[in-house]
Design a protein around this motif. Structure first.
Motif, PDB file in Angstrom:
ATOM      1  N   VAL A 111       1.193  -1.088   0.297  1.00 19.50           N
ATOM      2  CA  VAL A 111      -0.049   0.334   0.068  1.00 19.50           C
ATOM      3  C   VAL A 111       0.866   1.720  -0.266  1.00 19.50           C
ATOM      4  N   GLU A 112       0.228   2.766  -1.100  1.00 19.63           N
ATOM      5  CA  GLU A 112       1.661   3.734  -0.915  1.00 19.63           C
ATOM      6  C   GLU A 112       0.495   4.513  -0.576  1.00 19.63           C
ATOM      7  N   PRO A 113       1.189   5.205   0.372  1.00 21.00           N
ATOM      8  CA  PRO A 113       0.850   6.296   0.531  1.00 21.00           C
ATOM      9  C   PRO A 113       0.199   7.720   0.141  1.00 21.00           C
ATOM     10  N   GLY A 114      -1.353   8.063   0.879  1.00 20.01           N
ATOM     11  CA  GLY A 114      -2.434   8.975  -0.511  1.00 20.01           C
ATOM     12  C   GLY A 114      -2.429   8.064  -1.602  1.00 20.01           C
ATOM     13  N   LYS A 115      -2.314   7.197  -1.298  1.00 18.03           N
ATOM     14  CA  LYS A 115      -2.859   6.445  -2.666  1.00 18.03           C
ATOM     15  C   LYS A 115      -3.391   5.163  -2.856  1.00 18.03           C
ATOM     16  N   VAL A 116      -4.221   5.232  -3.528  1.00 21.59           N
ATOM     17  CA  VAL A 116      -5.513   4.342  -3.538  1.00 21.59           C
ATOM     18  C   VAL A 116      -5.006   2.945  -4.550  1.00 21.59           C
ATOM     19  N   THR A 117      -4.240   1.500  -3.989  1.00 19.16           N
ATOM     20  CA  THR A 117      -3.619   0.352  -4.696  1.00 19.16           C
ATOM     21  C   THR A 117      -4.885  -0.967  -4.997  1.00 19.16           C
ATOM     22  N   ASP A 118      -5.525  -0.933  -6.133  1.00 16.60           N
ATOM     23  CA  ASP A 118      -6.707  -1.541  -6.162  1.00 16.60           C
ATOM     24  C   ASP A 118      -5.755  -2.997  -7.094  1.00 16.60           C
ATOM     25  N   ALA A 119      -6.411  -3.917  -6.326  1.00 21.02           N
ATOM     26  CA  ALA A 119      -5.188  -5.138  -6.728  1.00 21.02           C
ATOM     27  C   ALA A 119      -6.117  -6.497  -7.194  1.00 21.02           C
ATOM     28  N   THR A 120      -6.368  -7.513  -7.983  1.00 16.77           N
ATOM     29  CA  THR A 120      -7.057  -8.342  -8.153  1.00 16.77           C
ATOM     30  C   THR A 120      -6.234 -10.160  -8.636  1.00 16.77           C
ATOM     31  N   LEU A 121      -7.181 -10.622  -8.107  1.00 16.74           N
ATOM     32  CA  LEU A 121      -6.111 -12.052  -7.777  1.00 16.74           C
ATOM     33  C   LEU A 121      -6.910 -12.519  -8.796  1.00 16.74           C
ATOM     34  N   GLN A 122      -6.262 -14.446  -8.942  1.00 14.12           N
ATOM     35  CA  GLN A 122      -6.460 -14.815  -9.558  1.00 14.12           C
ATOM     36  C   GLN A 122      -6.493 -16.333  -9.083  1.00 14.12           C
ATOM     37  N   HIS A 123      -8.437 -17.087  -9.346  1.00 12.87           N
ATOM     38  CA  HIS A 123      -8.834 -17.891  -8.479  1.00 12.87           C
ATOM     39  C   HIS A 123      -9.100 -19.022 -10.218  1.00 12.87           C
ATOM     40  N   ARG A 124      -8.079 -20.305  -9.441  1.00 16.15           N
ATOM     41  CA  ARG A 124      -8.451 -21.301 -10.636  1.00 16.15           C
ATOM     42  C   ARG A 124      -9.003 -22.290  -9.531  1.00 16.15           C
ATOM     43  N   ALA A 125     -10.541 -22.184  -9.911  1.00 12.26           N
ATOM     44  CA  ALA A 125     -11.925 -23.229  -8.659  1.00 12.26           C
ATOM     45  C   ALA A 125     -12.663 -22.763  -9.826  1.00 12.26           C
ATOM     46  N   ALA A 126     -13.770 -23.359  -9.418  1.00 13.81           N
ATOM     47  CA  ALA A 126     -14.842 -23.463 -10.516  1.00 13.81           C
ATOM     48  C   ALA A 126     -16.675 -23.910  -9.811  1.00 13.81           C
ATOM     49  N   LEU A 127     -18.042 -23.591 -10.129  1.00 16.85           N
ATOM     50  CA  LEU A 127     -18.759 -24.265  -9.432  1.00 16.85           C
ATOM     51  C   LEU A 127     -19.125 -25.322  -9.771  1.00 16.85           C
ATOM     52  N   LEU A 128     -19.898 -26.145  -8.774  1.00 18.60           N
ATOM     53  CA  LEU A 128     -20.335 -27.532  -8.956  1.00 18.60           C
ATOM     54  C   LEU A 128     -21.412 -27.603  -8.756  1.00 18.60           C
ATOM     55  N   THR A 129     -22.652 -28.027  -9.713  1.00 17.69           N
ATOM     56  CA  THR A 129     -23.774 -28.415  -9.103  1.00 17.69           C
ATOM     57  C   THR A 129     -24.331 -29.508  -8.997  1.00 17.69           C
ATOM     58  N   MET A 130     -24.071 -30.179  -8.620  1.00 13.82           N
ATOM     59  CA  MET A 130     -24.707 -32.239  -7.874  1.00 13.82           C
ATOM     60  C   MET A 130     -25.639 -32.414  -7.864  1.00 13.82           C
ATOM     61  N   LYS A 131     -26.393 -34.072  -8.953  1.00 14.55           N
ATOM     62  CA  LYS A 131     -27.251 -33.961  -9.285  1.00 14.55           C
ATOM     63  C   LYS A 131     -27.326 -35.730  -8.702  1.00 14.55           C
ATOM     64  N   LEU A 132     -28.061 -36.834  -8.372  1.00 12.36           N
ATOM     65  CA  LEU A 132     -28.260 -37.843  -8.772  1.00 12.36           C
ATOM     66  C   LEU A 132     -29.703 -37.732  -9.278  1.00 12.36           C
ATOM     67  N   VAL A 133     -29.281 -38.740 -10.653  1.00 14.29           N
ATOM     68  CA  VAL A 133     -30.660 -38.749 -11.300  1.00 14.29           C
ATOM     69  C   VAL A 133     -30.694 -40.148 -11.959  1.00 14.29           C
ATOM     70  N   ARG A 134     -31.668 -40.552 -12.236  1.00 14.25           N
ATOM     71  CA  ARG A 134     -31.673 -42.417 -13.151  1.00 14.25           C
ATOM     72  C   ARG A 134     -30.693 -42.256 -14.298  1.00 14.25           C
ATOM     73  N   GLU A 135     -31.388 -40.835 -15.165  1.00 10.61           N
ATOM     74  CA  GLU A 135     -30.690 -41.096 -16.429  1.00 10.61           C
ATOM     75  C   GLU A 135     -30.056 -39.890 -17.161  1.00 10.61           C
ATOM     76  N   LEU A 136     -29.420 -39.266 -17.661  1.00  6.79           N
ATOM     77  CA  LEU A 136     -28.568 -37.938 -17.972  1.00  6.79           C
ATOM     78  C   LEU A 136     -29.948 -36.873 -18.606  1.00  6.79           C
ATOM     79  N   GLY A 137     -29.488 -35.920 -18.044  1.00 11.64           N
ATOM     80  CA  GLY A 137     -30.690 -34.890 -18.181  1.00 11.64           C
ATOM     81  C   GLY A 137     -31.786 -35.000 -17.460  1.00 11.64           C
ATOM     82  N   GLY A 138     -31.590 -36.170 -16.331  1.00 14.91           N
ATOM     83  CA  GLY A 138     -33.065 -36.772 -15.871  1.00 14.91           C
ATOM     84  C   GLY A 138     -33.182 -36.167 -14.476  1.00 14.91           C
ATOM     85  N   GLU A 139     -34.721 -36.390 -14.088  1.00 16.10           N
ATOM     86  CA  GLU A 139     -34.672 -35.180 -12.625  1.00 16.10           C
ATOM     87  C   GLU A 139     -34.199 -35.656 -11.063  1.00 16.10           C
TER      88      GLU A 139
END
Length: 385
Positions: free
Chosen positions: A279-307
């Motif tokens: 952090v520099e005095p008298g300034k606003v420091t912008d920082a963007t971090l990089q993630h290596r991840a993903a959002l998953l949603t899990m389902k138990l189905v009797r067939e692909l695309g099923g309920e």
């Protein structure tokens, strides 16, 4: 012998005659004037010790005697009744009557003027700026003025406080400890006030930090799933102090100038990245971090695309079998860091599993088929060793 007897007899008759004459003429005088009797003579008729002669008053002097009541003498007659005699009060120290007083303090405090009243006061004006050549900070400041002499318990005594951009304290001359805060930035300084109106400017040497994160090839992350923790800079993890926690993205965090250790969390499982940012005095420091991840949603189905089948318990482990997360529901969602995982679903005493790889930024639904039954080992089978 006979002559002596006659003389006594004659004498007795004479005494009786004289006594009767006296009583007849003056009965009161007969009571007051004693008359010698033959019984008072030496020897007596019946013998015994001779009685001593009593007082004798001549009849001619009876008128000169005062009345007994006039001179306070006791009467010659006996008392007819016993009058009560007033006894003196028992001696002792007289006691004062009991006085009911209200509750009074053990001592009366003296109405002495305090030292602050005796000592003259003056205005101490304080301003703050981020750098030596910067402009005064217009808002967001918190001023606290403490006495330089600690209290009995060792704590500093707060003298005055203010939240304005320019603090004006009316205080007497003396030494004070000043703390001025600007967000999580701040400075502590000793001020020796001379008692003359003074204006002083404090340099904070502070700046701002604004944090954000992305995933994959520059994809934005939902703000509700993203947070930051800010730590002080240190060589080891145990030596770092937590400065701020759960900081949302794109919020300006006011900090003293320096280097900080940043931990960014995507979701609540295992997707996190770290970085050291200055952090520099008298300034606003912008920082963007990089993630290596993903959002998953899990389902138990009797067939692909099923309920999705309800009442399913889920568990996620790494490829080596280390547990990562457990959940219950028809289609739970979670953020996982990139890597290889094994997804296990349990429903109606049956176990289903599937191996799956997480790619950075590729949010997807993971379907586990009821045909993906897990192999249940035979508990009666031996190890073969």
């Amino acid at each position: 012998m006979k002559a002596g007897v006659w003389f006594v007899a004659v004498d007795a008759r004479l005494v009786a005659i004289i006594s009767s004459i006296v009583v007849a003429t003056s009965p009161g005088l007969a009571q007051d004037i004693p008359i010698p009797s033959l019984l008072d003579r030496g020897g007596g008729l019946f013998g015994g010790e001779p009685r001593k002669p009593g007082a004798y008053v001549s009849p001619s002097a009876s008128e000169l005697l005062p009345n007994a009541a006039d001179v306070g003498a006791a009467p010659t007659r006996g008392l007819q009744r016993f009058d009560p005699i007033a006894l003196p009060v028992a001696p002792g120290i007289p006691k004062a009557p009991k006085i009911e007083l209200p509750g009074l303090p053990a001592y009366a405090p003296q109405n002495m003027p305090s030292q602050d009243i005796i000592r003259s006061r003056a205005t101490l004006t304080l301003k703050a700026r981020l750098t030596e050549d910067g402009e005064p900070i217009p808002n967001g400041l918190v001023w606290r003025l403490f006495s330089a002499i600690p209290a009995i318990d060792g704590r500093a005594t707060l003298i005055a406080s203010s939240e304005s951009s320019e603090a004006n304290f009316e205080v007497p001359a003396g030494s004070y400890i000043l703390h001025v805060g600007f967000g999580r930035a701040g400075v502590v300084k000793r001020i020796d006030f001379t008692g003359v109106k003074t204006q002083e400017t404090i340099t904070l040497n502070a700046g701002g930090l604004r944090l954000d994160a992305m995933v994959g090839d520059g994809q934005t992350i939902e703000p509700a799933r993203l947070s930051f923790d800010v730590y002080s800079d240190a060589e080891t993890e145990s030596d770092r102090d937590l400065i701020a926690s759960d900081v949302p993205p794109n919020k300006v965090l006011r900090l003293n100038a320096g280097t900080y250790h940043i931990v960014s969390s995507y979701g609540s499982v295992n997707a996190s990245v770290r970085a050291d940012i200055r952090v520099e005095p008298g300034k606003v420091t912008d920082a963007t971090l990089q993630h290596r991840a993903a959002l998953l949603t899990m389902k138990l189905v009797r067939e692909l695309g099923g309920e999705a089948i309800a009442d399913t318990a889920w568990s996620v482990t790494t490829a080596s079998g280390d547990p990562v997360r457990e959940s219950v529901g028809a289609f739970p969602s979670m953020v996982l860091a990139s890597g290889d995982y094994v997804i296990v679903a349990r429903n109606n005493d049956k176990v289903y599993q599937r191996a799956f790889a997480v790619e950075p930024g590729q949010n997807t639904d993971v379907e586990v088929l009821t045909s993906d039954l897990a192999e249940t080992p035979d508990p009666l089978a031996g190890s073969g060793d």
